[in-house]
Enzyme design. Structure first.
Site, PDB file in Angstrom:
ATOM      1  N   SER A 131       0.862  -1.178   0.000  1.00 34.14           N
ATOM      2  CA  SER A 131       0.000   0.000   0.000  1.00 34.14           C
ATOM      3  C   SER A 131       0.894   1.221   0.000  1.00 34.14           C
ATOM      4  O   SER A 131       2.069   1.151   0.400  1.00 34.14           O
ATOM      5  CB  SER A 131      -0.877  -0.002   1.262  1.00 34.14           C
ATOM      6  OG  SER A 131      -1.494   1.246   1.469  1.00 34.14           O
ATOM      7  N   TYR A 144      -2.282  -0.395  10.562  1.00 31.06           N
ATOM      8  CA  TYR A 144      -2.288  -0.923   9.191  1.00 31.06           C
ATOM      9  C   TYR A 144      -0.957  -0.657   8.504  1.00 31.06           C
ATOM     10  O   TYR A 144      -0.364  -1.560   7.901  1.00 31.06           O
ATOM     11  CB  TYR A 144      -3.434  -0.273   8.420  1.00 31.06           C
ATOM     12  CG  TYR A 144      -3.515  -0.668   6.962  1.00 31.06           C
ATOM     13  CD1 TYR A 144      -3.945  -1.938   6.588  1.00 31.06           C
ATOM     14  CD2 TYR A 144      -3.185   0.235   5.957  1.00 31.06           C
ATOM     15  CE1 TYR A 144      -4.036  -2.300   5.259  1.00 31.06           C
ATOM     16  CE2 TYR A 144      -3.277  -0.117   4.620  1.00 31.06           C
ATOM     17  CZ  TYR A 144      -3.701  -1.380   4.269  1.00 31.06           C
ATOM     18  OH  TYR A 144      -3.781  -1.728   2.947  1.00 31.06           O
TER      19      TYR A 144
END
Length: 286
Positions: A131, A144
């Site tokens: 990501s 995250y």
């Protein structure tokens, strides 16, 4: 060897990028073992060259069954499964931290370890879906982003270990993607916020609302799952794939800025980008 004689494993293929990637790879002629969590997801995805398999990457029995199912040359493993909750570092319980790392890091390592013998036999490749949060950690993204930073580090090490053995390792770094995951993240974030102590809510409540508002504003302008799947499929099929691909202009810009800007200047830019969403969330609450 033709693509039609090769298999690709895609984890986290129930919806979003994973499902779109499974369909795109099948369209290109590969046989796809698509990992899903539920029978109804399998029924929705099943199609020509797509074989759904029930797969929770934190369950050793599921991984063993997947490994036993592979009976043709394994072209690639696409480690896509992920969960996300946004919460301040101070306020998220350790059990939830561990859950995120179990899925987003340790599960991928477990699947990779199990499938590496097959990948090594046929010079396959590992594609890890990271990501933009694996390069820059926004406020409340610590849990995250922590998993994704770790996945990036593991990918770098694995790439250097496997390069002499003929197995490329590729990292994909998406930015905003138009999928249902964005709404699930907001729901998970609100659930975590509701479980916080009054002191934590007083300290971080406005920040969480601004982050949710920012996500709601940016997601509709993100890349489609189908377009993201095109990039991942390129990494799977290219003769000599790059070590990293970004998906979306936002991911390309943020990763570039993270390399060029001093930390404090980047901090100020990220704070400024949130300011309008504080106002937006405050107005919505009146």
């Amino acid at each position: 060897m033709t693509l039609s004689s090769e298999t690709v494993v895609v984890t986290g293929a129930s919806t979003g990028i994973g499902a779109a990637t499974a369909r795109e790879l099948a369209r290109r002629g590969l046989h796809v073992l698509a990992g899903v969590r539920r029978d109804r997801d399998a029924d929705a995805l099943r199609g020509d060259r797509i074989e759904p398999v029930i797969l929770d990457i934190t369950e050793p029995d599921h991984i063993a069954a997947l490994t036993a199912r592979i009976d043709s040359p394994l072209r690639a493993l696409v480690n896509n499964a992920a969960v996300q909750t946004n919460a301040p570092v101070e306020a998220l319980p350790l059990d939830e931290w561990r859950r995120l790392f179990e899925v987003n890091l340790f599960g991928h390592i477990a699947v990779t370890q199990a499938l590496l013998p097959a990948l090594l036999r046929h010079a396959g490749r590992v594609i890890n879906i990271s990501s933009v949060g694996g390069r820059v950690a926004m406020p409340t993204y610590g849990p995250y982003a922590g998993t994704k930073f770790a996945l990036e580090a593991v990918s770098d090490s694995l790439r250097r270990e496997l390069a002499p053995l003929g197995v490329p390792v590729v990292v994909i770094e998406p930015g905003a993607i138009r999928t249902d995951m964005a709404s699930r993240v907001v729901a998970a974030t609100n659930q975590a916020a509701a479980a916080m102590s009054p002191e934590h809510r007083d300290r971080y409540g406005n920040l969480i609302r601004a982050i949710n508002a920012q996500s709601a504003a940016h997601t509709p302008n993100g890349v489609s799952a189908a377009d993201a799947a095109q990039v991942i499929a390129t990494a799977v099929t290219a003769r000599r794939p790059r070590t990293r691909y970004t998906i979306g202009r936002d991911a390309a810009l943020i990763t570039r800025l993270s390399r060029l800007l001093p930390d404090r200047l980047l901090d100020r830019m990220l704070t400024a980008s949130l300011r309008p969403h504080y106002r937006q969330s405050a107005a919505a609450g009146r």
